[in-house]
Structures are given as C-alpha cells and as structure tokens.
Design an enzyme around this catalytic site. Structure first.
Site, PDB file in Angstrom:
ATOM      1  N   CYS A   1       0.836  -1.210   0.000  1.00 21.91           N
ATOM      2  CA  CYS A   1       0.000   0.000   0.000  1.00 21.91           C
ATOM      3  C   CYS A   1       0.867   1.255   0.000  1.00 21.91           C
ATOM      4  CB  CYS A   1      -0.921  -0.019   1.227  1.00 21.91           C
ATOM      5  SG  CYS A   1      -1.957   1.448   1.330  1.00 21.91           S
TER       6      CYS A   1
ATOM      7  N   CYS B   1      -0.478   4.116   2.148  1.00 21.99           N
ATOM      8  CA  CYS B   1      -0.294   3.930   3.601  1.00 21.99           C
ATOM      9  C   CYS B   1       1.163   4.149   4.000  1.00 21.99           C
ATOM     10  CB  CYS B   1      -0.681   2.516   4.039  1.00 21.99           C
ATOM     11  SG  CYS B   1      -2.127   1.845   3.230  1.00 21.99           S
ATOM     12  N   ASP B   2       2.090   3.643   3.190  1.00 13.34           N
ATOM     13  CA  ASP B   2       3.484   3.549   3.656  1.00 13.34           C
ATOM     14  C   ASP B   2       4.480   4.418   2.903  1.00 13.34           C
ATOM     15  OD1 ASP B   2       2.703   1.660   5.541  1.00 13.34           O
ATOM     16  OD2 ASP B   2       2.913   0.006   4.130  1.00 13.34           O
TER      17      ASP B   2
END
Ligand code: NAP
Length: 312
Positions: free
Chosen positions: A139, A142-143
């Site tokens: 992701c 997200c990261d």
C-alpha cells in the site's frame, strides 16, 4: 448447545463494504429491502487506499477515501444497517435462509450479495513475508511517506504498479519498476506519465528472486528472464503490485469459481446458488474499477429484490 450470539434478520445481507457492496446497499435499501452491510474492516474497500481516482465519472479528481465516504453517506441516507469490523466465522449460502456468523452475531437473510473484493497477490519469494512492515508493503498510500529520500522497487507492469510507482516518486528519490516483460500492461496514459518521470527507471524482462535485508530491506535479487543474468538492486523498499486474487476463500466450495478462484456469475450477478449474488472484484469480470464494481452492485441488488419478491 444454546448460542449467546445476537441474532439479526434482514431481507438482504451484503458482505463487503467497497464500491460494489455500498452501491448494492443503496439500490436494495431504496428498493425497500431491509438491508445489512458487513465488512471485516471499515467500509470503503480497496479504493480508500488510492490517493487519487480520476476515472469515476463526475469526479475528475477525487481522493479514493473521499469518494468512498460519499458512497457511504449515500447508503446512510437510505438507512442501510452497517456492521463494520466484524470477524466472519461461518457463511452458509445453501437453502432459503442464508446465514452469516461473526464472532458475536448471527445474520439471517433471504438473499445475500458477496462483494468482498480481491486482495494483492504475493510474490511468493524468500524475504517477502519476513520484511512486511520493514520495507515490503502492498500500500503506497499507507506507507509511501516512510520512504522519504529512499530508493524503492515496485514489481509489476499493470495500472496499479505504474500509478503507485508514480505516487512513490513524491517521497523516494528513485523508483525502479521491475517488470517480467518489455511491454507494460498499464493504460497508455499512465505509461506515458511514467516514461516522462526522471525518477522512474524500468527494469524489463526481470523477475524478483529474493528480498534481502537485516532489520529492514536493503536489496532485491532479480533475474533477467531472457539472459538468466542475476543481479542485486540496492533498495529500501519493495512494493509488489502483481495483480489481485479473489477474496472468495470464505465461501469454500459452495460456489462455482473460475480457475483463479473468482466467482462465476451471469449478467444478473447470480451465482451457482439461488439467492446468492456476487458483485465487483470478487467475480470473474474483464474490468476491475470503481465504476464497474458499483454497476455490478446495482445489478445484483436489482435481481436480489426481484428474487425476494418472487419468494413472497
Ligand atoms: P494486473 O492488471 O493484473 O497487472 C498485474 C501485473 O503484474 C502485470 O503486468 C503482470 O505481468 C505482473 N505479474 C503478474 N504476476 C506476476 C508475477 N508472479 N511476477 C511478476 N509479475 C507479475 O493487476 P493490477 O495492476 O493490480 O490491476 C488490477 C485491476 O485493477 C486491473 O483490472 C486494472 O486495470 C485495475 N486498476 C485500474 C486502475 C485505474 O484505472 N486507474 C488503477 C489500478 C488498478 P504481465 O503484464 O506480463 O501479465
């Protein structure tokens, strides 16, 4: 043995709160079915992880999360009963009453729509599982921010790989795209953006063999499939985007699936079992987009309404 689970009765239960599930919920509740939508996480599904969606008509630029918030608000308007963060323990699809059990609830309904989508496929190479959260991520939204001024390798040549690689260039100084062929699968418009980006370097005809590191990822070992040459690329992160596999395992062998595990439906989204419909990425479909998932949801709900009317 008596169960202490709380029991709910609905006309229709929808499993999965992404675009297909929420769109089905809107159609079903507006069609006056008593409708529940259940998800293992918060509602919104996969698109909540996409930074930007630019091909959903009437929203030329929308954040994935923002778009799905609108879907959910729309479902709220029709009083869909929402059950997020449920752990599903059993699903019984055969017979007139469909039963879904979670850890503390039992849902009984006349029809069911399966819309639990698909998940990222794994590379299946040494180092992948060990370094999840320590350099390996599925992701980018997200990261990505953990990779400021770092080097990243994205694996894959489809829309996800190229779009996410471009997103990662906001943080990383360099993003390698490792692809097993010398031609990308991604849409041409997305390819062109990547070709123009000086931070992106393509590594064609190559497959990853192993991810190496100590505390965190330090490199990826790849093989050129034409020359068999093996090479190590120094990298801080590996983002595999090699396609999706169906989230249909929960339903075991109860339904007909294709060889990749996606549920087979007809054009009314009917599955091989009466009163059971599948919509969105979970089913065999030529296109997996928010708009096609939403359309599937609308079709599934429409035929679930007809099915329930005929039952009565
Ligand atoms: P995809 O389109 O199936 O592409 C997967 C890519 O990974 C392909 O390039 C494939 O190579 C490669 N691959 C597959 N297995 C591999 C393996 N074991 N090792 C190395 N490489 C491997 O998957 P996706 O990009 O996740 O997209 C999924 C669906 O969502 C698609 O329908 C896509 O169009 C859609 N999507 C759309 C958008 C958008 O419209 N903006 C954005 C994201 C996703 P080959 O090309 O050689 O097969």
């Amino acid at each position: 043995m008596a169960t202490s689970k709380q029991e709910f009765n609905f006309d229709l239960t929808i499993l999965g709160g992404g675009p297909a599930g929420l769109s089905a919920a809107i159609y079903a509740a507006r069609g006056e079915l008593k409708t529940a939508i259940i998800d293992v996480s918060m509602l919104g599904g996969q698109p909540t992880n996409y930074l930007e969606i630019e091909n959903y008509p009437s929203y030329p630029h929308s954040g994935g999360y923002e778009l799905m918030e609108k879907f959910e608000e729309h479902a709220d308007k029709f009083n869909v009963k929402k059950f997020p963060l449920e752990t599903i323990t059993d699903v019984q699809l055969e017979g007139k009453t469909k039963i879904i059990e979670t850890e503390d609830k039992i849902f009984k309904s006349k029809a069911i729509i399966l819309a639990t989508g698909a998940k990222a496929k794994k590379l299946g190479i040494p180092g992948e599982n060990e370094f999840v959260g320590r350099g390996v991520s599925y992701c980018a939204v997200c990261d990505g921010a953990f990779f400021k001024e770092k080097v990243i390798c994205v694996v894959g040549g489809g829309n996800s790989a190229i779009e996410e690689a471009l997103y990662l260039t906001k943080f990383a100084t360099k993003v390698y795209i490792i692809h097993r062929r010398d031609e990308l699968r991604a849409d041409k418009i997305i390819q062109q953006r990547a070709f123009k980006n000086p931070q992106v370097e393509f590594v064609y005809n190559s497959i990853p063999l192993e991810i190496l590191g100590s505390n965190t990822v330090t490199s990826i070992v790849i093989k050129n499939v034409q020359t068999n040459q093996i090479k190590e690329i120094k990298t801080n992160g590996v983002f595999p985007y090699i396609g999706l596999s169906s989230n249909a395992e929960l339903f075991g062998s109860q339904l007909e699936t294709d060889k990749n595990g996606f549920i087979i439906t007809n054009e009314k989204m009917e599955t091989s079992l009466e009163g059971v419909y599948a919509a969105g990425d979970i089913r065999t479909t030529p296109l997996r987009q928010v708009i096609t998932a939403a359309a599937d949801g609308a079709v599934a709900a429409t035929y679930a309404i007809k099915y329930i009317e005929e039952l009565e």
